[in-house]
Design an enzyme around this catalytic site. Structure first.
Site, PDB file in Angstrom:
ATOM      1  N   CYS A  79       0.821  -1.198   0.000  1.00 13.06           N
ATOM      2  CA  CYS A  79       0.000   0.000   0.000  1.00 13.06           C
ATOM      3  C   CYS A  79       0.865   1.262   0.000  1.00 13.06           C
ATOM      4  O   CYS A  79       2.008   1.234   0.424  1.00 13.06           O
ATOM      5  CB  CYS A  79      -0.867   0.035   1.245  1.00 13.06           C
ATOM      6  N   ARG A 135       3.854   0.719  -6.637  1.00 16.42           N
ATOM      7  CA  ARG A 135       3.844  -0.247  -5.537  1.00 16.42           C
ATOM      8  C   ARG A 135       2.723  -1.275  -5.682  1.00 16.42           C
ATOM      9  O   ARG A 135       2.712  -2.277  -4.979  1.00 16.42           O
ATOM     10  CB  ARG A 135       3.661   0.492  -4.193  1.00 16.42           C
ATOM     11  N   TRP A 171      -3.415  -2.248  -1.319  1.00 18.53           N
ATOM     12  CA  TRP A 171      -3.193  -3.545  -1.950  1.00 18.53           C
ATOM     13  C   TRP A 171      -3.758  -4.548  -0.969  1.00 18.53           C
ATOM     14  O   TRP A 171      -3.213  -4.744   0.117  1.00 18.53           O
ATOM     15  CB  TRP A 171      -1.699  -3.762  -2.191  1.00 18.53           C
ATOM     16  N   ASN A 200      -0.475   0.883   6.312  1.00 16.61           N
ATOM     17  CA  ASN A 200       0.272  -0.056   5.486  1.00 16.61           C
ATOM     18  C   ASN A 200       0.870  -1.069   6.443  1.00 16.61           C
ATOM     19  O   ASN A 200       1.419  -0.685   7.471  1.00 16.61           O
ATOM     20  CB  ASN A 200       1.370   0.713   4.732  1.00 16.61           C
ATOM     21  N   GLY A 201       0.747  -2.368   6.138  1.00 17.46           N
ATOM     22  CA  GLY A 201       1.293  -3.397   7.024  1.00 17.46           C
ATOM     23  C   GLY A 201       0.204  -4.372   7.416  1.00 17.46           C
ATOM     24  O   GLY A 201      -0.879  -4.402   6.812  1.00 17.46           O
ATOM     25  N   GLU A 234      14.830 -23.892 -10.495  1.00 18.25           N
ATOM     26  CA  GLU A 234      14.496 -22.478 -10.350  1.00 18.25           C
ATOM     27  C   GLU A 234      15.701 -21.615 -10.767  1.00 18.25           C
ATOM     28  O   GLU A 234      15.526 -20.586 -11.420  1.00 18.25           O
ATOM     29  CB  GLU A 234      14.064 -22.174  -8.903  1.00 18.25           C
ATOM     30  N   LYS A 240      15.464 -18.819 -13.755  1.00 20.50           N
ATOM     31  CA  LYS A 240      15.793 -17.395 -13.537  1.00 20.50           C
ATOM     32  C   LYS A 240      16.758 -16.931 -14.610  1.00 20.50           C
ATOM     33  O   LYS A 240      16.601 -15.866 -15.196  1.00 20.50           O
ATOM     34  CB  LYS A 240      16.446 -17.163 -12.165  1.00 20.50           C
ATOM     35  N   GLU A 246      15.129 -16.814 -18.169  1.00 20.74           N
ATOM     36  CA  GLU A 246      14.078 -15.792 -18.240  1.00 20.74           C
ATOM     37  C   GLU A 246      14.636 -14.406 -18.515  1.00 20.74           C
ATOM     38  O   GLU A 246      14.130 -13.681 -19.346  1.00 20.74           O
ATOM     39  CB  GLU A 246      13.355 -15.688 -16.883  1.00 20.74           C
ATOM     40  N   HIS A 256      22.928 -39.934 -18.698  1.00 18.44           N
ATOM     41  CA  HIS A 256      21.975 -40.471 -19.676  1.00 18.44           C
ATOM     42  C   HIS A 256      21.718 -39.498 -20.810  1.00 18.44           C
ATOM     43  O   HIS A 256      20.602 -39.408 -21.316  1.00 18.44           O
ATOM     44  CB  HIS A 256      20.677 -40.866 -18.969  1.00 18.44           C
ATOM     45  N   LYS A 278       3.969 -11.092 -16.576  1.00 16.36           N
ATOM     46  CA  LYS A 278       3.945 -11.360 -15.137  1.00 16.36           C
ATOM     47  C   LYS A 278       2.813 -12.319 -14.789  1.00 16.36           C
ATOM     48  O   LYS A 278       2.964 -13.210 -13.972  1.00 16.36           O
ATOM     49  CB  LYS A 278       3.762 -10.028 -14.392  1.00 16.36           C
TER      50      LYS A 278
HETATM   51  C1  G6P Z   1       4.780 -16.299 -15.192  1.00 13.29           C
HETATM   52  C2  G6P Z   1       5.785 -15.544 -14.340  1.00 13.29           C
HETATM   53  C3  G6P Z   1       6.524 -16.493 -13.411  1.00 13.29           C
HETATM   54  C4  G6P Z   1       5.520 -17.253 -12.562  1.00 13.29           C
HETATM   55  C5  G6P Z   1       4.478 -17.975 -13.427  1.00 13.29           C
HETATM   56  C6  G6P Z   1       3.327 -18.495 -12.585  1.00 13.29           C
HETATM   57  O1  G6P Z   1       5.451 -17.132 -16.074  1.00 13.29           O
HETATM   58  O2  G6P Z   1       6.716 -14.880 -15.159  1.00 13.29           O
HETATM   59  O3  G6P Z   1       7.403 -15.761 -12.575  1.00 13.29           O
HETATM   60  O4  G6P Z   1       6.211 -18.192 -11.769  1.00 13.29           O
HETATM   61  O5  G6P Z   1       3.905 -17.070 -14.372  1.00 13.29           O
HETATM   62  O6  G6P Z   1       2.631 -17.389 -12.080  1.00 13.29           O
HETATM   63  P1  G6P Z   1       1.737 -17.392 -10.790  1.00 13.29           P
HETATM   64  O7  G6P Z   1       1.196 -15.997 -10.694  1.00 13.29           O
HETATM   65  O8  G6P Z   1       0.665 -18.420 -11.014  1.00 13.29           O
HETATM   66  O9  G6P Z   1       2.622 -17.768  -9.630  1.00 13.29           O
END
Ligand code: G6P
Length: 608
Positions: A2, A27, A75, A101-102, A481, A485, A488, A504, A603
């Protein structure tokens, strides 16, 4: 999270509040509101959705005359996004307005207490408790009322407060949530972040934890939680507006990585009470937990990798079978789901199309569902039978970091809860788990503090064509992961493999100088992974190892070693991922990539 703004001075407050809120839009928020004292009463206007709606409703603030006020972009955390839940919140008489906020962690207890005293609540928020509690303690001295409230509330808060009976003042107070104040040329300002005030002043005061600021149009005075005056020096801000939005960080991704200690703490602390784990939102008794025979974890992207970690953690700790699925596969593979099973859908946004469809598929078959979701009021949060929120706050960078870390914590907590109910862990083990979980935030901070070393290493690999990540057990999940990263945000081809699978096929891809990141945090698997490292090195690979403090044995095999602090073997993902995030980030920065908005990615993926 927020955004808070406040103004008192010679000018009209509303346009300044709206302008400040606009500077805090980055934000993330789902509703907004302002309250202005017009000389007689405190007037309020709230609106769901974009700030533009509030600006239109108030004709850019013109319909709300007055020279002092507070504003907020919300938020949602407690209670879905709506006009009623939007801030400011008031006492019944409308004479005290509060923006917050919090998270007030003991708000339910306080709400019940206040209801017992005859207070009626109109919203579902934790914030409204503060407005009524201020009313309860208000005997004419705002500082006294505020300090009494500070002694009663638990959790985190940044508050902006307006008292009708004290029209020449506005109040700001905080604990574990940011808040600043400053002097403009014709008035004083409150804001949750620097961008909101930069237009008016570059000298700001950072309110410290449990401090109160009293703003009049000409000056700002500070007090501690005992109501004693505190002296403060302003800090000169030389950021440009763009940098200010990112809190001085070059990218949102870096900022969000640095928010991980807080995120982990916020997701953890409301659920650890009196030495035990309390997950009220699970809505299941121990008996019901014991009746669950199998867990299905379903998710996409990084959330799926949290699920892969979960398989090792749930099965190891709670001895319950776990199946992990990509949501896009689960939804079409006609999954076999029995009535005594639980489907857990993990999603930051709560809107990912495949995850939502998978959830609906499970519900259609009458299976109990649980969402682990970050965005309050999102589709998955609304439709799952139960929802456990991660308290990561809005994540702006497309590549997730802090939401991923929060999801891991939620999953650890659930695993311990299941293990306890199923009697597969002793109380002593639970105490040890909790001790290790509580140490994670400072350990993450420490790892983030090593960023220069990783940056230096990353700079050597900006021209890499292929990078491989390998590990066994939880380390395999971490590798997945780490690899995601990197690809991506840096567009470097990378793959993750279970270390035992290398022979393999994958090993044929290793050439002189190929970078391989080997994750080795599982002590009982060290020797196996070291053998794989030797096999890789002897074929020319350059091996970066990520391992636990003390495992110096690995230095004989790997070319470069990053150590992570000791924690329980189930929780190492939370630490080992930090250097891998930093590595990807600095490779991407070195290559000049658009780190926060990588090409072709979104996103929130709301289409199949
Ligand atoms: C997109 C984002 C990823 C995320 C995935 C799942 O590919 O770029 O960072 O892990 O979606 O999104 P969600 O909102 O379901 O965690």
């Amino acid at each position: 999270m927020c955004g808070i703004v406040g103004y008192i001075g010679e000018s009209q407050a509303a346009p300044i509040l709206l302008d400040g809120l606009a500077k805090l839009e980055y934000r993330g928020y789902d509703s907004a509101g302002i309250a202005v004292y017009d000389g007689e009463d405190i007037r309020v206007q709230k609106a769901g959705g974009r700030l533009k709606v509030l600006s239109e409703l108030t004709h850019d603030g013109a319909t709300m005359p007055g020279q002092s006020g507070i504003g907020h972009t919300r938020w949602a955390t407690h209670g879905a996004p709506s006009d009623t839940n939007a801030h400011p919140h008031f006492n019944a008489a409308g004479t005290i307005a509060v923006v917050h906020n919090g998270i007030i962690e003991n708000y339910l207890k306080l709400r019940n207490y206040l209801k017992g005293k005859g207070y009626a609540f109109v919203s579902e928020t934790d914030t409204e408790v503060v407005a009524h509690l201020l009313d309860y303690y208000d005997k004419g001295d705002p500082i006294e009322a505020i300090t009494k409230v500070m002694h009663r509330v638990e959790g985190s808060y940044a508050l902006g407060i307006l008292f009708k009976e004290h029209p020449g003042e506005i109040y700001a107070v905080r604990k574990d949530s940011p808040l600043i104040v400053g002097h403009g040329k014709d008035g004083s300002l409150i804001a949750s972040d620097v961008p909101a005030v930069l237009r008016y002043t570059r000298n700001v005061y950072f309110i410290q934890n449990e401090e109160i600021a009293v703003l009049t149009k000409g000056e700002i005075a500070f007090y501690n939680v005992y109501g004693e005056p505190v002296e403060k020096e302003p800090t000169a801000i030389d950021w440009d507006i763009n940098a200010a939005e990112k809190g001085g960080y070059e990218h949102f991704m870096l900022k969000e990585m640095y928010e991980q200690p807080k995120t982990v703490r916020d997701t953890l602390s409301p659920r650890v009470k009196d030495g035990g784990i309390v997950i009220e939102e699970l809505g299941m008794t121990d008996e019901e937990i014991r009746a669950i025979r199998k867990i299905h974890i379903v998710a996409c992207g990084s959330a799926y990798h949290v699920g892969v970690t979960g398989k090792y953690v749930f099965e190891g700790m709670a001895r319950i079978p776990v199946e992990v699925d990509l949501a896009s596969e689960f939804r079409y593979r006609d999954p076999i789901l029995e009535q005594d099973e639980l489907v857990v859908v993990i999603s930051q946004s709560g809107e990912t199309a495949d995850s939502l469809a998978a959830l609906r598929e499970a519900k259609k078959r009458g299976v109990r569902t649980l969402g682990i979701v970050n965005v309050v009021g999102s589709s998955i949060a609304r439709e799952a039978d139960q929802v456990m929120y991660t308290w990561a706050g809005p994540e702006i960078a497309v590549a997730t970091t802090k939401a991923y870390s929060a999801q891991l914590i939620a999953e650890y907590l659930l695993s311990i809860k299941f293990a306890q109910a199923r009697g597969t862990v002793t109380e002593k083990e639970v105490a040890a788990y909790l001790k290790d979980l509580k140490r994670l935030p400072e350990q993450i901070e420490m790892l983030l503090g090593n960023k220069e070393r990783i940056q230096h290493f990353a700079n050597r690999y900006i021209a890499a064509k292929d990078v491989f990540f390998v590990g066994r057990g939880v380390d395999y999940a971490i590798s997945m992961e780490g690899s995601l990263k990197l690809k991506e945000i840096s567009y470097i081809h990378s793959e993750a493999y279970a270390a035992g699978e290398l022979k393999h096929g994958t090993i044929s891809l290793i050439e002189e100088g190929t970078l391989v990141a080997a994750v080795a945090t599982q002590e009982e698997l060290y020797k196996k992974t070291i053998s794989n490292i030797v096999e890789l090195s002897s074929r020319g690979a350059f091996v970066l190892a990520v391992t636990n403090d003390g495992n110096t044995e690995i230095e004989k095999a790997a070319d470069y070693v990053i150590y992570i602090p000791q924690t329980n073997r189930y929780f190492t993902n939370s630490l080992a991922i930090i250097p891998l995030q930093l590595f990807s980030y600095y490779v991407a920065v070195g290559k000049g990539c658009d780190v926060d908005k990588p090409r072709n990615l979104a996103k929130s993926v709301t289409v199949e």
